[in-house]
Design a protein around this motif. Structure first.
Motif, PDB file in Angstrom:
ATOM      1  N   THR A  27       0.821  -1.220   0.000  1.00 34.24           N
ATOM      2  CA  THR A  27       0.000   0.000   0.000  1.00 34.24           C
ATOM      3  C   THR A  27       0.852   1.267   0.000  1.00 34.24           C
ATOM      4  O   THR A  27       0.512   2.258  -0.643  1.00 34.24           O
ATOM      5  N   SER A  28       1.961   1.257   0.764  1.00 34.83           N
ATOM      6  CA  SER A  28       2.756   2.486   0.969  1.00 34.83           C
ATOM      7  C   SER A  28       4.224   2.278   0.613  1.00 34.83           C
ATOM      8  O   SER A  28       5.096   2.593   1.425  1.00 34.83           O
ATOM      9  N   PRO A  29       4.553   1.743  -0.553  1.00 27.78           N
ATOM     10  CA  PRO A  29       5.941   1.336  -0.821  1.00 27.78           C
ATOM     11  C   PRO A  29       6.971   2.449  -0.672  1.00 27.78           C
ATOM     12  O   PRO A  29       8.060   2.234  -0.143  1.00 27.78           O
ATOM     13  N   GLN A  30       6.645   3.658  -1.129  1.00 25.34           N
ATOM     14  CA  GLN A  30       7.633   4.742  -1.119  1.00 25.34           C
ATOM     15  C   GLN A  30       7.529   5.648   0.109  1.00 25.34           C
ATOM     16  O   GLN A  30       8.339   6.553   0.281  1.00 25.34           O
ATOM     17  N   ALA A  31       6.553   5.400   0.965  1.00 28.08           N
ATOM     18  CA  ALA A  31       6.420   6.213   2.182  1.00 28.08           C
ATOM     19  C   ALA A  31       7.492   5.812   3.194  1.00 28.08           C
ATOM     20  O   ALA A  31       7.950   4.667   3.204  1.00 28.08           O
ATOM     21  N   GLU A  32       7.873   6.758   4.056  1.00 31.72           N
ATOM     22  CA  GLU A  32       8.855   6.447   5.103  1.00 31.72           C
ATOM     23  C   GLU A  32       8.247   5.452   6.095  1.00 31.72           C
ATOM     24  O   GLU A  32       7.111   5.636   6.533  1.00 31.72           O
ATOM     25  N   ALA A  33       9.006   4.432   6.421  1.00 30.62           N
ATOM     26  CA  ALA A  33       8.556   3.439   7.407  1.00 30.62           C
ATOM     27  C   ALA A  33       9.274   3.642   8.735  1.00 30.62           C
ATOM     28  O   ALA A  33       8.647   3.742   9.792  1.00 30.62           O
TER      29      ALA A  33
END
Length: 606
Positions: A27-33
């Protein structure tokens, strides 16, 4: 706006933690984890980067022969690698077994042996040494994977070595991680957390995938945390409070900055500027004490402005919570003090905090009110390891200070026999590992968890905890005393206090042991001509005894006659995790402290 109590989300929970994580990566591959310290700087990774690394580590575990629900230990402090290891265990279908880095070699071997761990992740040479020393007691351990430290290419391998094994395994078995993840049942074992009991060997609490998934979804359903939030995480990941915040992150998708060094918390908050953080009450007590004592040391006009600011702030806050109007003069004063004082307090915590979450022990209501007056909301929650950490919590739009909030949507709280708080829902443990008798004592036949805590529920469903049932005592005069309530009152009054422990079961009056905070006392010593002296010399000096006596007098004025502290003594040392007098979650091991100081307590009644 009332909190969302809709529990329909329970019918649509992710199948397990592994699927929850893989869905988040998709869902959020490029978001900061995650972000974490590397030297003095902070490094950041996306969900895609974390997902790729977790997949390689999980495949590495599968290559070592790990099968469904087999246990993998993690003996480490809180750091990014802890989370990678835990998620890898989840994605390989195993069950994480947590070991605090402060656990001694004998207990580490007991936990790893009782859990029959196949693999152990170890933080460094210190943790490895415990496993090596007790190697004969942990025959099931095939490999130890070291985060930072010496390896031998055989029993001891590095994290990079495990990743390389995983790469080779993935080349031969493409799609194995997704296949493994979708094969894990909701009721499969996810985690074994050994509670740091005050007596006897620790008990392994068997927590299931559905429990962690439910916890994250229950918090997400309340619409208080979103993808653009930033968590600061320092809590011990070996504790359920740390683990539940990871489940919440997977459900909500926000980024987390991780650094387990307790002494760096306040510095890190200023740099990271999070929107929320979970903490034990001791952290808030220390922060409150530090700000109050620093201002007192400056004296003069600054101290007077500070005191008046909080007097006005607390009054305005109280009026708002009671729905009363605020007179214009008070409103103008409050606006001025917000610029002069409160904004500076908020800035110490990064300036962006929407709320803090307090758990693992009782937070004093006066300290919560002090923070709230400065514009910092602390939402107190309640739960225990046996229910996957979260059972009730206050909501930013619906809270009552002094309570621990309402039940998570989709679960239940009731008051049982003797005023005991009991819980039921998807988050309840499957039982204690290898201890059927203890399980039967703790879980009722119809699925209620007996918490051992005494509490009350008001008409709006807000729960108030009054103490551990076994900690409540009766004086010889037949009056009941709840030590935690008295102890937290003292810590709110005395900014130098670290611990205040009340005793008096079956005695004719109540007594206390006091420990003082080393940092706060170093500051006090400088201002009072005692700098350079040892901690013991400072706390045993007559001026310090006189100072504490003044705070005990203030405390007694707030108590019922039978609760008042007739005699007390300052201990020559503060309690620590290392001394065995505090649990890793900073709770006092009351029985240990009482046993260590039996002669002193007896002397009060001589």
């Amino acid at each position: 706006m009332p909190a969302n109590r809709d529990a329909s989300f329970v019918d649509n929970l992710a199948q397990n933690v592994a699927v929850l994580f893989l869905d988040r990566v998709e869902t959020s591959p490029q978001a900061e984890a995650f972000r974490f310290p590397v030297g003095e700087a902070w490094e950041s990774v996306t969900w895609k980067q974390a997902g790729e690394r977790v997949s390689r580590l999980a495949a590495g575990l599968l290559s070592l022969g790990l099968t469904s629900e087999q246990r993998v230990g993690i003996a480490s402090g809180t750091r990014y690698e802890w989370i990678l290891a835990d998620l890898a265990v989840m994605c390989a279908g195993g069950a994480t077994t947590t070991v605090y880095p402060t656990t001694n070699a004998e207990d580490t071997a007991y936990i790893v042996g009782d859990a029959e761990c196949q693999v152990v992740f170890a933080e460094d040479d210190e943790q490895v040494a415990k496993l090596t020393e007790e190697k004969s007691q942990i025959p099931t351990v095939k490999k130890v994977v070291v985060f930072d430290g010496t390896t031998d290419g055989d029993w001891l391998i590095g994290l990079d070595d495990l990743e390389k094994l995983g790469e080779a395994y993935l080349a031969e078995h493409p799609g194995v991680i997704e296949e493994t993840a979708t094969s894990i049942a909701p009721d499969a074992l996810a985690t074994l957390i050994y509670t740091s009991g005050t007596t006897g060997k620790p008990k392994g609490v068997r927590l299931l995938h559905r429990g962690w998934v439910y916890e994250g979804a229950a918090i997400k359903s309340q619409n208080i945390l979103h993808e653009d939030d930033l968590q600061f995480l320092w809590l011990p990941m070996a504790h359920s409070f740390g683990k539940v915040l990871l489940s919440t992150q997977l459900a909500c998708g926000f980024a987390t900055a991780i650094d387990g060094r307790v002494e760096k918390i306040v510095d890190n908050l200023g740099v990271v500027k999070p929107t929320f953080m979970g903490a034990a009450p001791r952290i808030f007590e220390k922060a409150h004490a530090r700000i109050v004592t620093m201002t007192a040391s400056e004296g003069g006009a600054k101290e007077k402005i500070f005191q008046q600011a909080f007097k006005v702030g607390i009054e305005v806050d109280k009026r708002k919570r009671e729905g009363k109007s605020i007179p214009l003069g008070l409103k103008i004063q409050h606006g001025l003090f917000d610029k002069l004082v409160f904004s500076k307090v908020r800035e110490r915590f990064g300036g962006r905090v929407k709320f803090f979450i307090s758990g693992s022990a009782a937070l004093n209501a006066e300290i919560a009110e002090w923070f709230h007056a400065a514009g910092i909301l602390i939402l107190e929650g309640y739960g225990m390891t046996e229910n996957s950490a979260g059972a009730t919590v206050n909501h930013p739009d619906e809270y009552k200070m002094g309570t621990v909030g309402q039940a998570f949507p989709g679960s239940e709280v009731r008051i049982g026999e003797g005023g005991e708080v009991q819980l039921r829902g998807p988050h309840i443990m499957a039982g204690y590992h290898n201890l059927p008798d203890k399980t039967a004592e703790t879980l009722t036949e119809d699925g209620w968890l007996r918490t051992g805590d005494k509490g009350e529920i008001d008409a709006d469903g807000f729960l108030t905890i009054t103490g551990r049932i076994k900690e409540l005592f009766k004086t010889s005069g037949g009056k009941y005393v709840a030590p935690p309530a008295i102890e937290s009152k003292f810590k709110a009054l005395c900014p130098y206090a670290s611990q205040f422990m009340v005793f008096g079961a079956e005695r004719n009056f109540v007594v206390a042991l006091v420990t003082l905070d080393p940092d706060a006392m170093a500051g006090w010593a400088e201002e009072n001509g005692m700098s350079g002296k040892s901690y013991t010399e400072i706390v045993q000096s007559q001026p310090v005894k006189d100072m504490v006596a003044g705070y005990v007098e203030q405390l007694n004025a707030k108590l019922n006659r039978w609760e008042t502290i007739k005699k007390w003594e300052i201990l020559d040392h503060d309690l620590t995790i290392e001394s065995g007098e505090l649990t890793p979650s900073m709770k006092v091991k009351r029985a240990v402290v009482e046993g260590n100081n039996k002669d002193l307590i007896d002397s009060f009644y001589g």
